[in-house]
Write an enzyme that holds these catalytic residues in place. Structure first.
Site, mmCIF file in Angstrom:
data_model
loop_
_atom_site.group_PDB
_atom_site.id
_atom_site.type_symbol
_atom_site.label_atom_id
_atom_site.label_comp_id
_atom_site.label_asym_id
_atom_site.label_seq_id
_atom_site.Cartn_x
_atom_site.Cartn_y
_atom_site.Cartn_z
ATOM 1 N N GLU A 34 -4.390 41.593 31.545
ATOM 2 C CA GLU A 34 -3.146 41.786 32.286
ATOM 3 C C GLU A 34 -2.589 40.436 32.717
ATOM 4 O OE1 GLU A 34 -3.163 44.598 35.495
ATOM 5 O OE2 GLU A 34 -4.160 46.133 34.296
ATOM 6 N N HIS A 96 3.630 42.951 36.740
ATOM 7 C CA HIS A 96 2.400 42.727 35.982
ATOM 8 C C HIS A 96 2.370 43.691 34.803
ATOM 9 C CE1 HIS A 96 0.927 45.968 38.641
ATOM 10 N NE2 HIS A 96 -0.013 46.203 37.733
ATOM 11 N N HIS A 98 0.288 46.332 32.095
ATOM 12 C CA HIS A 98 -0.807 47.288 31.976
ATOM 13 C C HIS A 98 -1.042 47.540 30.490
ATOM 14 C CE1 HIS A 98 -1.048 49.726 36.010
ATOM 15 N NE2 HIS A 98 -1.258 48.434 36.195
ATOM 16 N N ASP A 109 -2.526 49.305 42.865
ATOM 17 C CA ASP A 109 -1.157 48.769 42.864
ATOM 18 C C ASP A 109 -0.400 49.236 44.095
ATOM 19 O OD1 ASP A 109 -1.441 47.519 40.343
ATOM 20 O OD2 ASP A 109 -0.733 49.306 39.282
#
Length: 168
Positions: A34, A96, A98, A109
């Site tokens: 990630e 970010h 995934h 998160d």
């Protein structure tokens, strides 16, 4: 008699420049872990106009299933942009990736976003880049859960998002 008008839901605008920057980074480096950073932009009343994203820095930690952003580096860049813009460019969110087809926030998160939003005492946008579909939402200091957003318009300049579900 004066009737209260319903508040206009905040719009999130993402620039093409931001999308291209993140996409290029993920194509080069996002295959086995990630990646992420912060989102920088303007607060225009309730709306967020997001034009920049920081990319992972050497202090960040990315694994196949997690991204841990260090404040070091990202904070300095955000402060520099804030000063350069005469205090108009702000830290307005985070992004970010995934490694899943259809991105969605994890409980980790959501807890992290809630803490960030409450610390900032301002609405914050959060973007997760998936393999086929992304997730974008807004957290506000007075809510525990993020508000999921959907794309409502696309142009050469960027993308506009509004809440996916209307309030009752």
């Amino acid at each position: 008699m004066v009737l209260d008008q319903p508040a206009t839901p905040p719009t999130i605008l993402l620039s093409v420049k931001l999308a291209e920057t993140v996409d290029a980074d993920l194509k080069l480096h996002g295959h086995d872990r990630e990646r992420g950073g912060i989102l920088l932009g303007l607060r225009r009343g309730p709306h967020l106009h997001i034009d920049e994203a920081t990319l992972p820095m050497r202090w960040d930690i990315g694994t196949m299933f997690a991204f841990q952003r260090s404040s070091r580096g990202h904070k300095e860049l955000a402060l520099r942009r804030w000063r350069q813009s005469h205090k108009t460019i702000d830290w307005v969110g985070e992004w970010h990736s995934h490694p899943e087809r259809f991105a969605s926030p994890s409980s980790i998160d959501i807890r992290s976003w809630r803490a960030i939003t409450r610390d900032r005492a301002a609405p914050m946008a959060f973007l997760i880049i998936g393999l086929e579909r992304n997730w974008i939402g807004l957290c506000t200091p007075d809510r525990d859960a993020p508000i999921r957003y959907k794309e409502v318009e696309r142009s050469k300049a960027g993308f506009a998002f509004q809440p996916a579900e209307a309030k009752p």
